[in-house]
Design an enzyme around this catalytic site. Structure first.
Site, PDB file in Angstrom:
ATOM      1  CB  SER A 186      -0.950   0.012   1.205  1.00  0.00           C
ATOM      2  OG  SER A 186      -0.217  -0.018   2.414  1.00  0.00           O
ATOM      3  CG  HIS A 214      -4.116  -1.204  -1.283  1.00  0.00           C
ATOM      4  ND1 HIS A 214      -4.575   0.084  -1.457  1.00  0.00           N
ATOM      5  CD2 HIS A 214      -3.887  -1.348   0.042  1.00  0.00           C
ATOM      6  CE1 HIS A 214      -4.615   0.695  -0.280  1.00  0.00           C
ATOM      7  NE2 HIS A 214      -4.200  -0.150   0.637  1.00  0.00           N
ATOM      8  CE  LYS A 244      -7.297  -0.205   1.663  1.00  0.00           C
ATOM      9  NZ  LYS A 244      -8.004  -0.717   2.856  1.00  0.00           N
TER      10      LYS A 244
END
Length: 396
Positions: A186, A214, A244
């Site tokens: 990340s 991610h 996310k």
């Protein structure tokens, strides 16, 4: 009454953080967290959100959430194992299993909860965990909670992993050995070497665990890092978030049916914390459906990512080893990093400074997160601000 010892501790340490440029200021957003946000009445191009696909403000997700509130209420009402499992949760898990191409899925209240829950449900003090040195804090905490022996290997160094896996297995000290890694890291935006990691795991009979927070929605045409490499049948635990790229809240673990059954009876956040709300479950399901149906948002994300990266590199900024939309501009000194971020804010760009302890000392960076919702004009304005401030501070 506040203890004088506590007050002294807090005052001294907060002051020390501020002096060293390590104190994090929280900036409340007024309104939605989209490509442009409002803070203290000022409109800013938003390059700090994890909202990769722009789904947090997507009208289709909003409508799904509203309908779920009307039909199922504001909250789930109980933990999953009593009567907090709604039909909406089951639909979400079925859709996630289809998306990840696995037998089954268990969903949790957050991605952080996933790592706290799943690792400690399978690993214990008689086991060992091989963990990449740059793994996310939630992985580190999940490993600690398990009480297994934690053996760190150098970041993405497969020779170091092989050496330490061999030592751990051949020592005969451990009942089980797991290897765990982020799919996408990340802070730097680099991708884990999953094919090599899986080869090592097969050679030494390691349990494999990939945190794809991610990577989901980003790699593998949206399906994630594991699918990007075609390793769905080779990775035991696929962990992901719904907060996310999916734009909502929650997390999940995907894998074999037996693994998911075990997590339902042994992972503590599933057993002892109320389920996510009906609105969150329905909106997350809608997000997954959209990604299954079309890759348009994923393609727009990558188009914007390449555009911003190319622009920053042409200006002379150091964007490190990023292979994904996560685009750090590495400044180095913590105070300089904070100053750069502040000047961006003054020029109408919100890009947060990331400093120790989130990244190593001397590796401060402003982390940029282009999304599918950004327009070319927004990115051009951001690049103009970067050029102006970079020259002003002598960084380019």
């Amino acid at each position: 009454m506040t203890s004088s010892v506590l007050q002294s501790f807090l005052n001294e340490n907060i002051s020390a953080l501020k002096e060293r440029g390590l104190y994090n200021e929280i900036d409340p957003v007024q309104g939605a967290n989209g490509p442009v946000i409002t803070i203290d009445g000022q409109k800013l191009i938003n390059l700090s959100s994890n909202n990769y696909l722009g789904l947090a403000t997507d009208e289709r997700l909003r409508e799904a959430a509203k309908e779920a509130v009307d039909s199922h209420g504001a909250g789930a009402g109980a933990v999953r194992t009593i009567n907090g499992t709604l039909d909406l949760h089951l639909t979400l898990e079925e859709k996630l299993a289809e998306f990840k191409d696995t037998e089954a899925v268990i969903s949790y209240q957050s991605g952080f909860n996933c790592n706290m829950a799943a690792i400690s449900a399978v690993m214990d003090k008689h086991d060992a965990i091989l963990s990449d040195e740059l793994n996310h804090a939630s992985i580190i905490d999940g490993c600690r909670l398990s009480k297994a022996k934690i053996i760190r290997f150098d970041h993405s160094d497969m020779e170091d992993l092989r050496t330490k896996a061999k030592e751990a297995v051949e020592s005969g000290q451990y009942n089980k050995v797991m290897v765990i890694t982020d799919g996408v890291f990340s802070m730097d935006g680099d991708i884990a070497k999953l094919p090599e990691m899986v080869d090592i795991a097969e050679a030494f009979d390691l349990i494999t665990y990939v945190d794809d927070a991610h990577g989901s929605g980003v790699l593998g045409k949206g399906a994630g890092t594991v699918k990007h490499f075609g390793l769905q049948d080779k990775v035991d635990f696929q962990m992901g978030t719904l907060s996310k790229a999916m734009g909502v809240i929650g997390g999940y673990v995907a894998g074999k049916t037996e693994l998911i059954d075990w997590l339902k009876v042994r992972s503590r956040p599933f057993l002892f914390s109320t389920a996510v709300s009906p609105a969150d479950a329905a909106a997350s399901t809608k997000a997954i459906e959209l990604l299954i149906q079309s890759t348009d948002l994923n393609e727009k994300l990558w188009k914007n990512s390449h555009y911003l990266k190319d622009g920053l590199k042409k200006l002379g900024f150091d964007i490190g080893v990023s292979e994904t939309p996560i685009t750090p501009c590495i400044i180095g000194d913590e105070k300089d990093t904070q100053k750069f971020s502040k000047r961006l804010y003054e020029e109408g760009v919100y890009a947060k400074a990331i400093v120790f302890p989130t990244v190593p000392r001397g590796k401060g960076r402003v982390r940029n997160m282009p999304t599918a919702a950004h327009t070319k004009e927004m990115l051009d304005d951001a690049l103009k601000a970067y050029e102006k401030i970079g020259k002003e501070l002598g960084l380019i």
